[in-house]
Design a protein around this motif. Sequence first.
Motif, mmCIF file in Angstrom:
data_model
loop_
_atom_site.group_PDB
_atom_site.id
_atom_site.type_symbol
_atom_site.label_atom_id
_atom_site.label_comp_id
_atom_site.label_asym_id
_atom_site.label_seq_id
_atom_site.Cartn_x
_atom_site.Cartn_y
_atom_site.Cartn_z
ATOM 1 N N GLU A 558 0.826 -1.200 0.000
ATOM 2 C CA GLU A 558 0.000 0.000 0.000
ATOM 3 C C GLU A 558 0.866 1.258 0.000
ATOM 4 O O GLU A 558 0.582 2.225 -0.713
ATOM 5 N N LEU A 559 1.950 1.228 0.799
ATOM 6 C CA LEU A 559 2.862 2.371 0.847
ATOM 7 C C LEU A 559 3.531 2.584 -0.502
ATOM 8 O O LEU A 559 3.672 3.718 -0.963
ATOM 9 N N GLU A 560 3.924 1.481 -1.139
ATOM 10 C CA GLU A 560 4.549 1.598 -2.460
ATOM 11 C C GLU A 560 3.576 2.199 -3.470
ATOM 12 O O GLU A 560 3.969 3.026 -4.296
ATOM 13 N N LYS A 561 2.298 1.801 -3.399
ATOM 14 C CA LYS A 561 1.296 2.369 -4.304
ATOM 15 C C LYS A 561 1.146 3.882 -4.065
ATOM 16 O O LYS A 561 1.065 4.667 -5.005
ATOM 17 N N ARG A 562 1.112 4.248 -2.773
ATOM 18 C CA ARG A 562 0.949 5.671 -2.451
ATOM 19 C C ARG A 562 2.162 6.468 -2.933
ATOM 20 O O ARG A 562 2.028 7.583 -3.451
ATOM 21 N N LEU A 563 3.364 5.894 -2.737
ATOM 22 C CA LEU A 563 4.571 6.580 -3.184
ATOM 23 C C LEU A 563 4.581 6.717 -4.707
ATOM 24 O O LEU A 563 5.001 7.753 -5.240
ATOM 25 N N GLU A 564 4.125 5.670 -5.398
ATOM 26 C CA GLU A 564 4.049 5.745 -6.856
ATOM 27 C C GLU A 564 3.070 6.830 -7.292
ATOM 28 O O GLU A 564 3.330 7.574 -8.239
ATOM 29 N N LYS A 565 1.948 6.915 -6.569
ATOM 30 C CA LYS A 565 0.968 7.952 -6.897
ATOM 31 C C LYS A 565 1.550 9.345 -6.664
ATOM 32 O O LYS A 565 1.370 10.261 -7.476
ATOM 33 N N ILE A 566 2.268 9.497 -5.527
ATOM 34 C CA ILE A 566 2.896 10.793 -5.222
ATOM 35 C C ILE A 566 3.917 11.145 -6.288
ATOM 36 O O ILE A 566 4.017 12.290 -6.737
ATOM 37 N N GLU A 567 4.711 10.134 -6.704
ATOM 38 C CA GLU A 567 5.728 10.365 -7.733
ATOM 39 C C GLU A 567 5.076 10.779 -9.049
ATOM 40 O O GLU A 567 5.563 11.684 -9.736
ATOM 41 N N ASP A 568 3.949 10.119 -9.394
ATOM 42 C CA ASP A 568 3.245 10.493 -10.617
ATOM 43 C C ASP A 568 2.743 11.929 -10.548
ATOM 44 O O ASP A 568 2.858 12.694 -11.509
#
Length: 794
Positions: A558-568
Amino acid sequence: MDSKTLNVLEYPKILDRLAGFCDFSASMELARSLEPTSSFELATARLAETSEACKLLSIQGMGVGAAHDIRPQADLAARGGVLDPQALLDVKSTLISCRELKKAFEKRTEEYPRLTQTALGLPDTHGLVDSISRILSDRGEILDSASPKLGDIRRELKVAHDRLMSRLQKYVTDSKTVSMLQEPIVTQRDGRYVIPLRSEFKGKIKAIVHDSSSSGATLFIEPLPVVEANNQLRELQLAERDEERRILAEISRQIGEHAVELKYGVENLAALDLAFAKAKYAEELRANAPVLHEFNVKRSTSNVQRLQLIRARHPLLDPATVVAIDVDPAPGTQAIVITGPNTGGKTVSLKTVGLLALMAQSGLHIPAQSGSELPCFHSVWANIGDEQSIEQSLSTFSGHITNIIRILKKIDSRSLVIFDELGSGTDPQEGAAIARAILSHLLESGAMTLVATHYPELKTFAHSTEHVVNASLEFDIKTLRPTYKLTLGLPGRSNALLIAQKLGLAQSIIDSARAEINPLDLRADKLLDDIRKERNRTSREREKLEKARAKLEAETRELEKRLEKIEDERRETLAKARAEGELEVAVLKRNIDSLKAQLKKASQPLQAIKAIEEKMEKMEEKVEQPVERKSNQLSVGSNQLLRLGERVTVSTLNAEGVVTALGESDAEVQIGTVRMRARLSDLIRKSKGEVESKVESRKSDVERSTLNVKASPGMEVDLRGLMAEDALDKMERYLEQAFLAGLPFVRIIHGKGTGRLRQAVREALRGHEYVKSFEEGGDKEGGEGVTVAKLKSG
């Protein structure tokens, strides 16, 4: 595989459930005839095919559609028979399914090689679909357009029918004859149209009598004046029938020419449907593909094949309530001796292992955790249940032994042998001795063996014999119910004294019975109980750790998904900022060009403009760099105290000028039309108030000198959600403001939707007075939902 063993392990029930997922009769027949294979290559190929089908169905739904087993129809057509319309519709729908499946797999050869190979064996339509569609409607009616002759016959038939009805209708409506009729209707008898005449008026109308009512009160007559019309109608009906049969015979002949290919295609279609059925059954069971191992040719008891079933469930029991078991003996284990109370789950555990082995070798995924392993057995043998035979006058023991003798004659080192209640049904001492001897023979043969028993002697045998392991099914003393959990490494306990005590047997009797038991046995039971408790505690701790690990992995994902979203979001924001920077640079370039032109006219030096241009070029280089986050801090040096264009006083001359260039220790100052170099220490900055007033004055001058450039309306306009007319009005106002502001290009956001607004926007841009050209936005700009318009220069 042994048919009796398949029935004992309830394998046919698995096939019945599998057939329930098939879409047509040919695949159902194939499912019910499916047998486990002893060939490692065939078994692994079947499993790979099922895995491909599972992968395909998880991505998109696929099936054989409205296919039918058309092999009987193909055989009939090949023999010269004529197929009826429904049979032709079955052929048509089957060929359509074959065509669609074949087309679907043509581009997926690499992804689904085994399914594609089967799909390539599906038949071509050979124009049969079009031919059938040309002559039959979807309801199976032969169309008038099936042939020119049929169309002509049906038109003549309609005219003849209408003419006949008109003439008969006169008898029904004529006042002279209507009173003679039982009812004023026209009906049919033997394919001839007639009217119902009351019997007392017989002979009043010249006619042919075709029938009479059961009471004799009504005669069904065909008036002589309409006989010829009836004959003509009947002739046309017969001609229609003959032409229809000719048409059906012609299309049947075409089908007969391809009968062999059609039958072969149905077999391949059934094989595909069976693969899809296996995948659907696997999904229902929450099953996974097992890892199959091939038996080594030089196999010995020191090289026993790996058996590892993790969280295995009996496939015929309710998945919501069945208790999963782990059958994971140490490498080299050849036999497992299971002990435990009656109705504790010993037989279910044995059947689970046997049934999962049969399913795996049939190409079915098994209800066990991914990574479970099984050898590819060359034969599976089972002796389970009551073998008592009244017809053969055999006792339970005799029935068991007869079947065991049959099995022992056929096993080898590549067999799986399952015996339930080995040695039961006779004297316990002799039964235990026979059971030990049979188990020893099985070990010598090298067969993998699972045995369930109550004999304590077999527990001791398993404990003291190499390659044999004890196993037990737990029993909850508090609830007096079995837990159905299989534990490897520990023999089962009878728990007879504890159960009797719980049920209320007198304590004195319990104590007397305990005194009769060997103290060593009591201590052994106590030790087993302590070991079991410790293993249960360890198991619970392991489960907690597993849950904690699973939770941690889920949180990490979940954290990785959130970080990916933030990066996007970060990249999108920076990309937008970069685009705005490009716009600002373009505006700045245009303003500088304008200033240069005006300074040239005024015979003013261009050195200050050149310095600004250099800075602008550096800014442009930064804008063109990849999108990255950069620190906003600026380094401060000694020359940061003064800025280009700042007004200063040269103390040595007491003259006011403008800084045009800066060095490490000096600066260039323009005083009127004269330029000079002066040390930084000799320059005095103007006070804040003076600077602000001068800046305002210069600002107004610059505003007047930049071709009256107006405030920018922004680099984009959003038209989404507006009607076309309102959107075009808003865009027109925006383009005018953008043109006057000197923007080089703008982005017009109209969205994707149906494409109507996009079309209207681009039609308006084409030939617009302010627009030089336009193009679709890039991937990062919104794609086809955005149009980028380049504006003309002022």
